[in-house]
Design a protein around this motif. Structure first.
Motif, mmCIF file in Angstrom:
data_model
loop_
_atom_site.group_PDB
_atom_site.id
_atom_site.type_symbol
_atom_site.label_atom_id
_atom_site.label_comp_id
_atom_site.label_asym_id
_atom_site.label_seq_id
_atom_site.Cartn_x
_atom_site.Cartn_y
_atom_site.Cartn_z
ATOM 1 N N ARG A 200 -8.202 9.779 81.061
ATOM 2 C CA ARG A 200 -7.500 8.592 80.361
ATOM 3 C C ARG A 200 -8.668 8.094 79.088
ATOM 4 N NH1 ARG A 200 -4.088 4.034 83.284
ATOM 5 N NH2 ARG A 200 -2.566 5.655 83.097
ATOM 6 N N LEU A 201 -9.837 7.948 79.422
ATOM 7 C CA LEU A 201 -10.771 7.509 78.589
ATOM 8 C C LEU A 201 -10.918 8.333 77.365
ATOM 9 C CD1 LEU A 201 -12.743 5.022 77.949
ATOM 10 C CD2 LEU A 201 -14.659 6.374 79.065
ATOM 11 N N SER A 202 -10.863 9.566 77.550
ATOM 12 C CA SER A 202 -10.697 10.667 76.327
ATOM 13 C C SER A 202 -9.701 10.187 75.573
ATOM 14 C CB SER A 202 -11.138 11.813 76.894
ATOM 15 O OG SER A 202 -12.171 12.194 77.744
ATOM 16 N N LEU A 203 -8.575 10.347 75.995
ATOM 17 C CA LEU A 203 -7.298 10.004 75.411
ATOM 18 C C LEU A 203 -7.242 8.521 74.726
ATOM 19 C CD1 LEU A 203 -4.461 11.227 77.747
ATOM 20 C CD2 LEU A 203 -5.391 12.436 75.582
ATOM 21 N N PHE A 204 -7.931 7.746 75.206
ATOM 22 C CA PHE A 204 -8.118 6.530 74.418
ATOM 23 C C PHE A 204 -8.901 6.672 73.366
ATOM 24 C CE2 PHE A 204 -10.344 2.586 74.134
ATOM 25 C CZ PHE A 204 -9.341 1.474 73.987
ATOM 26 N N VAL A 205 -10.096 7.137 73.423
ATOM 27 C CA VAL A 205 -11.110 7.337 72.323
ATOM 28 C C VAL A 205 -10.464 8.177 70.895
ATOM 29 C CG1 VAL A 205 -13.290 8.266 71.659
ATOM 30 C CG2 VAL A 205 -12.946 7.097 73.651
ATOM 31 N N LEU A 206 -9.757 9.064 71.639
ATOM 32 C CA LEU A 206 -9.024 9.792 70.315
ATOM 33 C C LEU A 206 -7.962 8.943 69.687
ATOM 34 C CD1 LEU A 206 -8.110 12.449 69.151
ATOM 35 C CD2 LEU A 206 -6.550 12.908 71.013
ATOM 36 N N LYS A 207 -7.157 8.243 70.487
ATOM 37 C CA LYS A 207 -6.289 7.314 69.742
ATOM 38 C C LYS A 207 -6.947 6.302 68.923
ATOM 39 C CE LYS A 207 -2.628 5.876 72.284
ATOM 40 N NZ LYS A 207 -1.991 5.363 73.404
ATOM 41 N N LEU A 208 -8.050 5.794 69.364
ATOM 42 C CA LEU A 208 -8.803 4.755 68.668
ATOM 43 C C LEU A 208 -8.923 5.356 67.185
ATOM 44 C CD1 LEU A 208 -11.216 3.024 70.791
ATOM 45 C CD2 LEU A 208 -9.211 2.095 69.598
ATOM 46 N N TRP A 209 -9.487 6.844 67.208
ATOM 47 C CA TRP A 209 -9.908 7.294 65.969
ATOM 48 C C TRP A 209 -8.709 7.623 65.043
ATOM 49 C CZ3 TRP A 209 -14.116 7.857 63.483
ATOM 50 C CH2 TRP A 209 -15.506 7.619 64.220
ATOM 51 N N VAL A 210 -7.652 8.189 65.839
ATOM 52 C CA VAL A 210 -6.459 8.205 64.893
ATOM 53 C C VAL A 210 -5.935 6.919 64.417
ATOM 54 C CG1 VAL A 210 -3.863 8.910 65.279
ATOM 55 C CG2 VAL A 210 -5.563 10.243 66.300
ATOM 56 N N ARG A 211 -6.175 5.657 65.060
ATOM 57 C CA ARG A 211 -5.247 4.631 64.582
ATOM 58 C C ARG A 211 -6.553 4.005 63.457
ATOM 59 N NH1 ARG A 211 -4.004 1.278 69.974
ATOM 60 N NH2 ARG A 211 -1.945 2.471 70.266
ATOM 61 N N ARG A 212 -7.746 4.362 63.564
ATOM 62 C CA ARG A 212 -8.687 4.056 62.497
ATOM 63 C C ARG A 212 -8.337 4.529 61.090
ATOM 64 N NH1 ARG A 212 -14.746 3.300 64.228
ATOM 65 N NH2 ARG A 212 -13.509 2.004 65.822
ATOM 66 N N ILE A 213 -8.131 6.030 61.302
ATOM 67 C CA ILE A 213 -7.618 6.677 60.048
ATOM 68 C C ILE A 213 -6.516 6.044 59.292
ATOM 69 C CG2 ILE A 213 -7.073 9.221 59.299
ATOM 70 C CD1 ILE A 213 -8.985 10.094 61.268
ATOM 71 N N SER A 214 -5.205 6.046 60.278
ATOM 72 C CA SER A 214 -4.044 5.331 59.904
ATOM 73 C C SER A 214 -4.351 4.172 59.259
ATOM 74 C CB SER A 214 -3.285 5.228 60.907
ATOM 75 O OG SER A 214 -2.274 4.709 60.725
ATOM 76 N N PHE A 215 -5.297 3.132 59.881
ATOM 77 C CA PHE A 215 -5.506 1.812 59.318
ATOM 78 C C PHE A 215 -6.056 1.973 57.901
ATOM 79 C CE2 PHE A 215 -8.753 -1.551 58.766
ATOM 80 C CZ PHE A 215 -7.920 -2.476 58.875
ATOM 81 N N HIS A 216 -6.818 2.588 57.597
ATOM 82 C CA HIS A 216 -7.325 2.913 56.250
ATOM 83 C C HIS A 216 -6.572 3.567 55.285
ATOM 84 C CE1 HIS A 216 -11.430 1.524 56.942
ATOM 85 N NE2 HIS A 216 -11.583 2.313 58.015
ATOM 86 N N ILE A 217 -5.696 4.636 55.826
ATOM 87 C CA ILE A 217 -4.479 5.132 54.917
ATOM 88 C C ILE A 217 -3.545 4.032 54.523
ATOM 89 C CG2 ILE A 217 -2.542 6.767 55.026
ATOM 90 C CD1 ILE A 217 -4.535 8.654 56.492
#
Length: 505
Positions: A200-217
């Motif tokens: 669950r933590l690994s999926l969470f970290v992946l989700k954070l990275w995707v959202r960070r990229i989306s945030f800047h886009i």
């Protein structure tokens, strides 16, 4: 708790326990400044109590409880130990108080801030509670809410810890000094969350990275465009009537108009609004008389917005936001909009200042620059218009992205006081809620939601609204559209290019 100092794990448990990945990431990537240990001042007595642990519960021995009672505490503030049960809960007249960094109605257990991000919950709560034997279901003394930082658990953790250190003192004022009635215990049956496992933590970290990229886009491909509309109200000032009578909008993409307020001159009803320029990165105050050309009414080297209109002794005053100057100034105007006097109301960086008279006192509602202006509401009061203005005893009187930041003209109608406020839980400038104020004094503030002004009623194309003002039988609102796509990217690229050239000069 002396057990915390002595507790050691063998190397196998450190490496292969269910929580090993969580502990590793928490201590190296998600640790925050607010969790650093602080030394107590010298001379503070310390009692070390090794409580009896049974499962997830700690019980205190009667002899240790008697030691604590010898100090005659009004209340006990809990930071250590697990769930507390037994006689320790009654060791002080006002019980044991404890923070829970979450909304107990939806999230019990922990880790704090984690599951709100994981489940895309727009706001994350914090409560100060008087403990009962039920986990995270005590008597809620104070409740706050913050915009969930979807792309950064580290930032969310820091905010939840550091922004609420004043809650204990506020609770002391409310429940010990003023003897307010303690709310009944929470009846929450929300699920109790636990520390996540590795998957669950690994999926969470992946989700954070995707959202960070989306945030800047998103910052590259989206920008806001605002304009102002004015019309007439129905039988209630809380209900606007369509269609629009006056429209104040920009002729090109580099500017917008927002934060409208209505000022009655000798012959016309004037609309004062923020005129923001992307080129200057500053706002000025524009004046629009229906049927005439919009003009710049006030311009400074610092950002101006939210030209709140206040009538006092048959005189008209304008109180624009100028937080960058560090002051809140009221300007008296005549029937031709000439400034004839000015008064400094606050030597503070007030954001969206809104003034009202209630029961013979003047109350100034505002945010404060660099203090989470979309979430924290402050009130200052005075016995006279010119001040001095004193801080409300419970500042900040409200902490939530839903209904804290001022959003228009405060209204006295049919003997009641109403306050428009912004809603920014989904995104900034989402809509406006009008609250009916039930109690307002230098020591108390209570309000309840009465009405909603949604941008959709003005047209399906509008995605936001954050100011609703009224004068007589007229209203004014600002409406937002999100510009998305390549056009927005080109616009922002041109603005950044102009800014770089300006900085080079």
């Amino acid at each position: 708790n002396p057990e915390v100092k002595s507790r050691k794990k063998n190397i196998f448990l450190k490496l292969f326990s269910r929580q090993s990945l969580y502990n590793f990431l928490l201590n190296r990537y998600f640790d925050v400044e607010a969790e650093q240990m602080a030394e107590l001042p010298s001379g503070v007595p310390i009692i070390e109590v090794a409580a009896d642990q049974k499962g997830a519960t700690h019980y205190f021995a009667e002899s240790d409880i008697l030691k604590i009672k010898e100090f005659q505490p009004s209340f006990i503030l809990r930071f250590g130990y697990n769930i507390l049960r037994g006689d320790i809960l009654d060791a002080a007249p006002h019980g044991i108080w404890s923070f829970h960094h979450g909304d107990e109605r939806n999230f019990r257990g922990g880790p704090f801030g984690f599951h709100e991000i994981r489940t895309n919950t727009p706001v994350t709560g914090v409560i100060l509670q008087k403990l009962t034997s039920r986990l995270d279901a005590g008597h809620v003394l104070l409740r706050r809410e913050y915009i969930t930082v979807m792309h950064s658990w580290k930032e969310m953790r820091q905010r939840l810890l550091a922004a609420n250190t004043d809650m204990v003192l506020l609770a002391v004022k409310m429940y010990i000094v003023h003897k307010e009635i303690v709310p009944i215990a929470s009846t929450s049956k929300a699920p109790i969350y636990k520390v996540p496992g590795a998957w669950r933590l690994s999926l969470f970290v992946l989700k954070l990275w995707v959202r960070r990229i989306s945030f800047h886009i998103n910052r590259l491909l989206v920008y806001e465009s605002w304009h102002v509309e004015s019309g007439q109200i129905y039988s209630s000032p809380l209900v606007p009537v369509l269609p629009t009578v006056t429209n104040v909008s920009a002729s090109y993409d580099g500017i917008f108009y927002a934060d409208p307020f209505l000022l009655q001159t000798a012959d016309n009803l004037c609309i004062l609004s923020e005129h923001f320029s992307y080129n200057r990165k500053l706002g000025s105050i524009a004046a629009t008389i229906p049927g005439q050309e919009t003009i710049t009414w006030m311009q400074k080297d610092t950002h101006l917005a939210y030209p709140y209109v206040f009538s006092h002794n048959n005189e008209q005053w304008v109180i624009p936001e100028n937080a960058e100057s560090g002051q809140c100034i009221a300007y008296r105007v005549d029937n031709k909009l000439n400034i004839t006097d000015q008064v400094v109301l606050l030597d503070l960086p007030a954001v969206d200042p809104s003034l009202v008279v209630h029961e013979g006192r003047f109350y100034l509602f505002c945010g404060l620059k660099d203090q989470l202006t979309n979430e924290k509401l402050f009130v200052f009061w005075s016995d006279s218009f010119g001040g001095p203005y004193m801080p409300h005893e419970l500042n900040p009187v409200k902490v939530s992205p839903v209904g804290s930041r001022p959003g228009g003209t405060m209204l006295n109608w049919q003997g009641d006081l109403y306050r428009p406020a912004q809603v920014s839980d989904i995104y900034y400038g989402y809509k406006v809620i009008i609250y009916k104020i039930l109690k307002l004094s230098p020591q108390s503030f209570v309000e309840k939601e009465k009405h909603e002004i949604n941008p959709a009623i003005f047209g399906k194309e509008y995605t936001g609204l954050h100011t609703y003002s009224v004068s007589g039988n007229h209203y004014a609102v600002d409406l937002k559209t999100h510009r998305v796509g390549l056009t927005a990217f080109v616009f922002k690229w041109k603005q950044n290019r102009k800014n770089r050239r300006a900085d080079a000069r």
